[in-house]
Write a protein that holds these residues in place. Sequence first.
Motif, PDB file in Angstrom:
ATOM      1  N   VAL B 387     -45.208  -8.248  58.668  1.00 34.52           N
ATOM      2  CA  VAL B 387     -46.299  -9.096  58.846  1.00 34.52           C
ATOM      3  C   VAL B 387     -46.620  -9.491  60.266  1.00 34.52           C
ATOM      4  CG1 VAL B 387     -46.400 -10.134  56.485  1.00 34.52           C
ATOM      5  CG2 VAL B 387     -44.984 -11.041  58.355  1.00 34.52           C
ATOM      6  N   THR B 388     -45.691  -8.812  61.247  1.00 36.69           N
ATOM      7  CA  THR B 388     -46.081  -9.329  62.591  1.00 36.69           C
ATOM      8  C   THR B 388     -47.412  -8.930  62.917  1.00 36.69           C
ATOM      9  OG1 THR B 388     -44.035  -8.822  63.539  1.00 36.69           O
ATOM     10  CG2 THR B 388     -45.572  -8.175  64.999  1.00 36.69           C
ATOM     11  N   ASP B 389     -48.144  -9.462  63.723  1.00 41.47           N
ATOM     12  CA  ASP B 389     -49.628  -9.509  64.237  1.00 41.47           C
ATOM     13  C   ASP B 389     -50.585  -9.521  63.074  1.00 41.47           C
ATOM     14  OD1 ASP B 389     -49.614  -9.870  66.885  1.00 41.47           O
ATOM     15  OD2 ASP B 389     -48.986  -7.763  67.395  1.00 41.47           O
ATOM     16  N   THR B 390     -50.305  -9.980  61.947  1.00 42.56           N
ATOM     17  CA  THR B 390     -51.419 -10.053  60.940  1.00 42.56           C
ATOM     18  C   THR B 390     -51.853 -11.382  60.852  1.00 42.56           C
ATOM     19  OG1 THR B 390     -49.752 -10.593  59.000  1.00 42.56           O
ATOM     20  CG2 THR B 390     -49.943  -8.056  59.714  1.00 42.56           C
ATOM     21  N   TYR B 391     -52.459 -11.424  59.807  1.00 40.71           N
ATOM     22  CA  TYR B 391     -53.163 -12.906  59.414  1.00 40.71           C
ATOM     23  C   TYR B 391     -52.149 -13.783  58.704  1.00 40.71           C
ATOM     24  CZ  TYR B 391     -57.446 -13.396  61.112  1.00 40.71           C
ATOM     25  OH  TYR B 391     -58.604 -13.399  61.917  1.00 40.71           O
ATOM     26  N   PHE B 392     -50.909 -13.202  58.295  1.00 42.52           N
ATOM     27  CA  PHE B 392     -49.825 -14.104  58.090  1.00 42.52           C
ATOM     28  C   PHE B 392     -49.326 -15.129  58.982  1.00 42.52           C
ATOM     29  CE2 PHE B 392     -45.629 -15.327  56.575  1.00 42.52           C
ATOM     30  CZ  PHE B 392     -45.750 -15.480  55.241  1.00 42.52           C
ATOM     31  N   VAL B 393     -49.229 -14.627  60.127  1.00 46.65           N
ATOM     32  CA  VAL B 393     -48.783 -15.273  61.221  1.00 46.65           C
ATOM     33  C   VAL B 393     -49.743 -16.180  61.695  1.00 46.65           C
ATOM     34  CG1 VAL B 393     -48.190 -14.824  63.763  1.00 46.65           C
ATOM     35  CG2 VAL B 393     -47.398 -13.254  62.114  1.00 46.65           C
ATOM     36  N   VAL B 394     -51.056 -15.896  61.747  1.00 41.01           N
ATOM     37  CA  VAL B 394     -52.246 -16.822  61.896  1.00 41.01           C
ATOM     38  C   VAL B 394     -52.375 -18.047  61.049  1.00 41.01           C
ATOM     39  CG1 VAL B 394     -54.674 -17.236  62.164  1.00 41.01           C
ATOM     40  CG2 VAL B 394     -53.671 -15.030  63.025  1.00 41.01           C
ATOM     41  N   ALA B 395     -52.062 -17.716  59.837  1.00 39.66           N
ATOM     42  CA  ALA B 395     -51.856 -18.849  58.653  1.00 39.66           C
ATOM     43  C   ALA B 395     -50.631 -19.717  58.827  1.00 39.66           C
ATOM     44  CB  ALA B 395     -51.653 -18.081  57.353  1.00 39.66           C
ATOM     45  N   HIS B 396     -49.630 -18.898  59.117  1.00 42.60           N
ATOM     46  CA  HIS B 396     -48.229 -19.784  59.326  1.00 42.60           C
ATOM     47  C   HIS B 396     -48.537 -20.867  60.500  1.00 42.60           C
ATOM     48  CE1 HIS B 396     -44.437 -20.855  61.092  1.00 42.60           C
ATOM     49  NE2 HIS B 396     -44.788 -20.204  62.159  1.00 42.60           N
ATOM     50  N   PHE B 397     -48.978 -20.218  61.482  1.00 41.51           N
ATOM     51  CA  PHE B 397     -48.962 -21.416  62.937  1.00 41.51           C
ATOM     52  C   PHE B 397     -50.029 -22.052  62.798  1.00 41.51           C
ATOM     53  CE2 PHE B 397     -51.056 -17.636  65.490  1.00 41.51           C
ATOM     54  CZ  PHE B 397     -52.208 -18.358  65.614  1.00 41.51           C
ATOM     55  N   HIS B 398     -51.173 -21.726  61.998  1.00 42.48           N
ATOM     56  CA  HIS B 398     -51.974 -22.927  61.758  1.00 42.48           C
ATOM     57  C   HIS B 398     -51.645 -24.050  60.925  1.00 42.48           C
ATOM     58  CE1 HIS B 398     -55.116 -20.285  63.743  1.00 42.48           C
ATOM     59  NE2 HIS B 398     -55.632 -21.402  64.016  1.00 42.48           N
ATOM     60  N   TYR B 399     -50.661 -23.703  60.001  1.00 38.76           N
ATOM     61  CA  TYR B 399     -50.157 -24.668  58.996  1.00 38.76           C
ATOM     62  C   TYR B 399     -49.238 -25.717  59.646  1.00 38.76           C
ATOM     63  CZ  TYR B 399     -51.807 -23.654  54.146  1.00 38.76           C
ATOM     64  OH  TYR B 399     -52.454 -23.584  53.156  1.00 38.76           O
ATOM     65  N   ILE B 400     -48.602 -25.030  60.715  1.00 42.27           N
ATOM     66  CA  ILE B 400     -47.916 -26.031  61.708  1.00 42.27           C
ATOM     67  C   ILE B 400     -48.587 -26.962  62.409  1.00 42.27           C
ATOM     68  CG2 ILE B 400     -45.927 -26.165  63.511  1.00 42.27           C
ATOM     69  CD1 ILE B 400     -44.922 -25.370  60.881  1.00 42.27           C
ATOM     70  N   MET B 401     -49.302 -25.911  63.265  1.00 42.67           N
ATOM     71  CA  MET B 401     -50.301 -26.740  64.152  1.00 42.67           C
ATOM     72  C   MET B 401     -51.324 -27.622  63.815  1.00 42.67           C
ATOM     73  SD  MET B 401     -50.037 -24.092  67.454  1.00 42.67           S
ATOM     74  CE  MET B 401     -50.972 -22.905  66.880  1.00 42.67           C
ATOM     75  N   PHE B 445     -57.054 -21.425  55.306  1.00 46.91           N
ATOM     76  CA  PHE B 445     -55.716 -20.941  55.922  1.00 46.91           C
ATOM     77  C   PHE B 445     -55.021 -20.200  54.662  1.00 46.91           C
ATOM     78  CE2 PHE B 445     -57.004 -23.368  59.471  1.00 46.91           C
ATOM     79  CZ  PHE B 445     -57.248 -22.164  60.537  1.00 46.91           C
ATOM     80  N   PHE B 446     -55.239 -20.732  53.469  1.00 52.44           N
ATOM     81  CA  PHE B 446     -54.023 -20.044  52.509  1.00 52.44           C
ATOM     82  C   PHE B 446     -54.769 -18.611  52.038  1.00 52.44           C
ATOM     83  CE2 PHE B 446     -52.274 -19.003  48.477  1.00 52.44           C
ATOM     84  CZ  PHE B 446     -51.169 -19.468  48.679  1.00 52.44           C
ATOM     85  N   PRO B 447     -55.653 -18.428  52.247  1.00 48.40           N
ATOM     86  CA  PRO B 447     -56.258 -16.917  52.215  1.00 48.40           C
ATOM     87  C   PRO B 447     -55.726 -15.920  53.069  1.00 48.40           C
ATOM     88  CG  PRO B 447     -58.281 -18.532  51.355  1.00 48.40           C
ATOM     89  CD  PRO B 447     -57.273 -19.076  51.985  1.00 48.40           C
ATOM     90  N   GLN B 448     -55.395 -16.658  54.134  1.00 50.41           N
ATOM     91  CA  GLN B 448     -54.981 -15.932  55.184  1.00 50.41           C
ATOM     92  C   GLN B 448     -53.691 -15.382  55.055  1.00 50.41           C
ATOM     93  OE1 GLN B 448     -55.827 -17.887  59.081  1.00 50.41           O
ATOM     94  NE2 GLN B 448     -58.042 -17.860  58.627  1.00 50.41           N
TER      95      GLN B 448
END
Lengths: 230, 551
Positions: B387-401, B445-448
């Motif tokens: 999942v590196t450099d996919t939207y999974f990462v985008v979703a993950h860090f938006h859940y945190i931030m 962000f969940f769909p991401q």
Amino acid sequence: MSDVTVHADEHVHHPFLQHQFEDLGQQHEASTLGMWVFLATEILFFGGVLMAYWIYRTIYPEAWALAGEQQNTLAGGINTLVLITSSLTMALAVRTAQLGSRRATLVFLFATMLFGATFLGIKAYEYNAHWHEGLFPGSHFTWHENPELAPKVQLFMVFYWGMTGLHALHMVIGVGLLVWIISRAWRSHFGPEYYSPVEVMGLYWHFVDIVWIFLFPFLYLIPHFGVLHG
Amino acid sequence: MTSVTYHDVQFLEPAKTRNYLNVDYGALSWLLTKDHKRIGILYMVSISVMFILGGFFALMMRLELLTPEGDLLTSDTYNKFFTLHGIIMIFFFLIPSIPAVLGNFILPIQLGAKDLAFPRINLLSWYLYMIGAFTGLLVVIIGGVDTGWTFYTPFSTQYSNTHVIGTTFGAFIVGFSSILTGLNFIVTIHRMRAPGLTWYRLPLFVWAMYATSLVQLLATPILAITLVMLMIERFIHVGIFDPALGGDPLLFQHMFWFYSHPAVYIMILPAMGVASEVVAAFTRKKIFGYTFVAYSSLAIAFLGFLVWAHHMFVAGISVYSAMIFSFLSYFVAVPSAIKVFNWTATLYKGSVSWQTPMLYILGFIGLFTMGGVTGLFLAALGLDVHVTDTYFVVAHFHYIMVGGAVMGYFAGLHYWWPKITGRMYPEWWARLGALLVFVGFNLTFFPQFILGYLGMPRRYHAYAPEFQVLNVMSTAGASILAVGYMLPLVYLLWSLRFGRKAGTNPWGAVGLEWTTSSPPPKDNFHETPVVTWEAYDYPAMLKAMGETQNV
Ligand code: HEM
Ligand SMILES: [Cu+2]
């Protein structure tokens, strides 16, 4: 001393007690702690670039050795002595400020400032020489001896100019602060109960001194260590 | 005979007293202020502007991603937009948010101090922030920057033809404002606590700010020196990080993440501090396991320094070091989990009231947990490669931030708004806003997570057609989210004039900030308070209130 003559319940405000503090003791502890904390961030700041330097020294020992030979060890050595002496006069300035002898404080502060300026002068002399030798990185850079090592020698010089430049910047700020502290000492601001600015200044000065104690061997003495001389 | 009723007193009292807002007037009394409360407000205004700007770029990106074709923004513009969005949101909004706004305002009051230890340095930090922010704005105006917020070399140093030096200079300057805030907080917490306020009586917000400050102090200088090296390399074309000239690009990544992973904790630790305050206040209970929550902040700050290379699993580091960093990344989840369990345990059998700050914090706990658990997915070496450099990462860090830190900021803003302004915000609208933010956030962000798992890469303006449905959901969510964020802007401003007067302690909460008037006087307290009670002593307070009622 003034607090002996003053009535306990009388509220006297020392002219240099800032309003957010209860008393001079608290203010003093806060200012010294503040400087220590600041120096902690400075250690990380210089530490980061020292680490990068060390990594490239490990990767490119020959280039580092050659570049190290270009340094003026005598000038660097004299500067080291100058700075160590300035730390002594700085420490004496703090002590005399604590004891309240204005004249001695002024003399020692002035001596410290003079040593600082001397250091910067010698450094400027070295910079000037390197500039004319074509050892300033960038388009101006010239290195003919072994062209294949030129980019790496230049890398060393990037660290040399970068680290000594940062250090010199700290020295310039230090000298500037000394001018201000001297002007305050001149106006008799300091005494046994209030000398925090001198002490905080001292902490900063010693730190900048210690940074040089690391830079001198790193940049002048050991670049060729273990490569050219066994 | 009785001419003054309780109501009149409440109404008259604030007008009669001088507070930090009406001691003096005029632009200069704000621009040259050394009052930590006013500086907090200066920060609040500035970061709100930045939040709106960053949000604009986000919305434009989501609009572009409504359709698979790259039709709204060219790829160059899209590159600039995600870069500007990331840089603005992180360096100019989220890092200063809770510390510089709420911490500045509340921390000294919670300590019973008149101000921070170094008021002038505090003002200086705001000016540094403004210099950095204006540099950033200038870059936006003269054409932007396209390196991503991570400034990876050698693209940033040799190939990008956008305004890299200006941007990194802005980030460099803002870094110093962050360092100075941290320095001020550390010294203030050590040296300016009111008599009787021992370390274990401190509110957990103070512990969290202490841990945050440590990270600000020890991580930010590394970013600063890294950006200096980057600027030098770009300026004179030498190869500090460029492999073609003998440099090592991995060194840049190591140094960048040595700051930027801990920076995640600069963003989330303060929100955790707010969570502890709010959970205690709205359950009327002592925080379960106070010392665990306090020390877990320090543990997070410490362990946060040991995991940076989990951002580099596919960058070419050795397998052994990857394994160590993977293991340590699991480890750092432990203190965060401790906090989540302790908040949950505090909720258990508490008399929970559903005011807006509490709604935000309940959202925070859930979304932060989601972000944390998906972080563990990413810490697993094999899964991360997928999942590196996919939207999974985008979703993950938006859940945190966003789900974590921004929710925490909004919770704190609502919780302390009555103290800051002396007025209540309109509860119904605020609850609606919190609800919209929660729903909109999840829809965005969940769909991401799914998109990323299916293989949609990040940082492209076009994507394969089969991803469209989930992307449309995400964009729809982003518009709800935008409404959710606009609402507070409107009703909080409205409340400045029309909000109900708050009174000293509108929530019936325990804590020094709730013992002084709202808004507080210039020196925070009329006389230095003496603390004789434990933190969050709600049981004692409820008992005392019961007794006075019996009398
Ligand atoms: C409020 C609603 C938000 C939306 C709809 C949104 C949307 C997006 C989008 C579409 C991207 C580009 C993803 C990619 O292609 O890699 C992105 C990246 C990013 N966002 Fe957000 N975002 C929002 C809020 C935030 C906030 C509040 C923060 C931080 C405080 C944030 C931090 C970031 C970062 C760091 C990136 C990566 C930028 C880069 O790749 O260089 N976002 N966001
Ligand atoms: Cu990380």
